[in-house]
Design a protein around this motif. Structure first.
Motif, PDB file in Angstrom:
ATOM      1  N   LEU A 171      41.508  42.903  46.389  1.00 30.70           N
ATOM      2  CA  LEU A 171      41.891  44.150  45.906  1.00 30.70           C
ATOM      3  C   LEU A 171      42.159  45.406  46.360  1.00 30.70           C
ATOM      4  N   LEU A 173      42.014  49.175  46.432  1.00 30.89           N
ATOM      5  CA  LEU A 173      42.056  51.162  45.798  1.00 30.89           C
ATOM      6  C   LEU A 173      42.690  51.837  46.839  1.00 30.89           C
ATOM      7  N   HIS A 200      34.569  40.847  42.076  1.00 30.02           N
ATOM      8  CA  HIS A 200      35.760  40.939  43.025  1.00 30.02           C
ATOM      9  C   HIS A 200      35.528  41.269  44.374  1.00 30.02           C
ATOM     10  N   ASP A 254      46.893  47.922  45.505  1.00 27.53           N
ATOM     11  CA  ASP A 254      47.362  47.312  44.718  1.00 27.53           C
ATOM     12  C   ASP A 254      47.500  48.199  43.523  1.00 27.53           C
ATOM     13  N   VAL A 255      45.604  49.487  43.489  1.00 30.81           N
ATOM     14  CA  VAL A 255      46.402  50.462  42.504  1.00 30.81           C
ATOM     15  C   VAL A 255      45.735  52.208  42.648  1.00 30.81           C
ATOM     16  N   CYS A 257      43.792  55.106  42.296  1.00 29.77           N
ATOM     17  CA  CYS A 257      43.018  55.633  40.743  1.00 29.77           C
ATOM     18  C   CYS A 257      42.169  56.940  41.182  1.00 29.77           C
ATOM     19  N   LYS A 279      53.170  51.476  42.419  1.00 24.19           N
ATOM     20  CA  LYS A 279      51.832  50.209  42.096  1.00 24.19           C
ATOM     21  C   LYS A 279      51.246  51.535  41.064  1.00 24.19           C
ATOM     22  N   VAL A 323      41.251  49.325  35.842  1.00 26.94           N
ATOM     23  CA  VAL A 323      41.685  49.098  36.981  1.00 26.94           C
ATOM     24  C   VAL A 323      42.305  47.555  37.083  1.00 26.94           C
ATOM     25  N   SER A 327      45.736  45.966  37.700  1.00 25.96           N
ATOM     26  CA  SER A 327      46.402  45.191  38.287  1.00 25.96           C
ATOM     27  C   SER A 327      47.681  43.623  38.790  1.00 25.96           C
ATOM     28  N   ARG A 328      47.246  43.405  37.057  1.00 25.10           N
ATOM     29  CA  ARG A 328      47.749  42.494  36.663  1.00 25.10           C
ATOM     30  C   ARG A 328      49.088  42.771  35.793  1.00 25.10           C
TER      31      ARG A 328
END
Length: 360
Positions: A171, A173, A200, A254-255, A257, A279, A323, A327-328
């Motif tokens: 994942l 960030l 994760h 993915d995300v 922040c 995103k 987060v 991401s989902r």
């Protein structure tokens, strides 16, 4: 009636900050109604450039003027001596080092109009002693994203590395923009460490460079990453010049922040730029209820779920949860070009005093 002509004053910086990009884009967006003038200490050239202008525009703070602190003052004084309007755009106030605010005192006092990047900055200025000595012609303008969408992103070495990590299930960030203490960029390191502790596989990419100053920003950043045990999972790209390469990196995040000390404000153009990646962007909500009321694009991105707000005083655990949820989920698409054009239209209307969020 003929429209006002402007002189957009810019620096000669090769590596530009968001404020410098706004200054340069203002000149470009005004088209034939504006000339861009680089402050290079040549007073004769400045005077010649002022002849055909009705008003000059100065933006603060601009990184490249740190070593040329007298030039904006001379430019402001020259503008007023030539009986031209002086529009000062203040992107920050309390966040500035007190020495930089001190240098701005004569410039602000010479201004015929002051425009602020957000209601919070306007309120900070209103509480300062300088407010009583400055023009009452003030307003708030929306700050557009500081880069344009490219026709096609380019996958450089960073993008390829992130792609490999993503395919392996990591994942990613991301955070876009300069790295400095008051932005709380290191909060993302703590969020990543929290996610790692939850099991994760996570990596972090900071798309930007460290702002040099009296603080040991870079040293402290890497020291914290090492302390948290994630130094091998953190990448800092340094300054990336082209939008093609930037969005090549963005598409593998993915995300995005952000956790700002003051909460989200409308002057955070880096958040807008990150949201154009398609995103989700997780950020702590504004302190003020009207923080985004003047900014149509921010409101639309929040309503569409591209920008996801958490509590203003969220901790790393709350951010990590947000987060994972982001991401989902999917992000609603927008016509980015049309939205940015609309924002620049609002900025130009404000410069022309045709439409501006007035301050009481």
């Amino acid at each position: 009636m003929a429209k006002r002509r402007y002189l957009a004053l810019v620096s000669d910086a090769a590596q530009t900050c968001g404020v410098e990009e706004f200054a340069r884009q203002t000149g470009l967006r005004l088209c034939e109604r504006a000339d861009r003038h680089v402050l290079d200490g040549d007073i004769r050239r400045l005077k010649a450039a002022l002849v055909d202008a009705d008003a000059a525009i100065l933006n603060f703070p601009v990184v490249a003027w740190k070593k040329k602190l007298a030039e904006p003052i001379v430019a402001a004084l020259s503008t007023r001596l030539h009986q031209k309007e002086l529009i000062v755009v203040l992107h920050e106030w309390d966040a500035l080092d007190w020495k930089r605010r001190l240098v701005l005192v004569p410039v602000v006092m010479l201004a015929t109009r002051i425009l602020f990047s957000a209601p919070e900055v306007a309120a900070e200025f209103a509480k300062s002693p300088l407010s009583a000595l400055s023009t009452r012609r003030r307003g708030v303008i929306p700050i557009p994203p500081n880069l344009a969408l490219p026709d096609k992103p380019h996958d450089g070495s960073v993008a390829r590395t992130l792609d490999e990590q993503g395919k392996a299930g990591r994942l990613i960030l991301g955070q876009f923009g300069s790295i400095y203490p008051k932005k709380q960029s290191t909060a993302v390191l703590e969020i990543a460490a929290r996610l790692l502790a939850l099991g994760h596989d996570v990596g972090v990419v900071f798309v930007g460079s460290f702002i040099r100053g009296s603080d040991n920003v870079e040293r402290d950043f890497y020291a914290l990453a090492d302390k948290l045990g994630i130094s091998g999972r953190v990448a800092v790209t340094g300054y990336v010049a082209g939008a093609e390469e930037l969005f090549g990196i963005f598409k593998h995040v993915d995300v995005f922040c952000y956790l700002f000390s003051e909460g989200l404000t409308a002057r955070r153009a880096s958040v807008l730029a990150a949201s154009f990646s398609g995103k989700p962007v997780v950020v702590n909500r504004p302190q003020r209820h009207d923080a985004l009321s003047h900014h149509s694009l921010f409101r639309k991105l929040v309503d569409g779920g591209a920008i996801r707000l958490v509590d203003t005083h969220a901790d790393a655990a709350a951010m990590a949860e947000a987060v994972l949820e982001a991401s989902r989920s999917n992000v609603a698409s927008i016509d980015a070009k049309a939205e940015v054009d609309a924002l620049w239209g609002a900025v130009i209307d404000a410069l022309d005093e045709e439409r501006v969020t007035q301050l009481s």
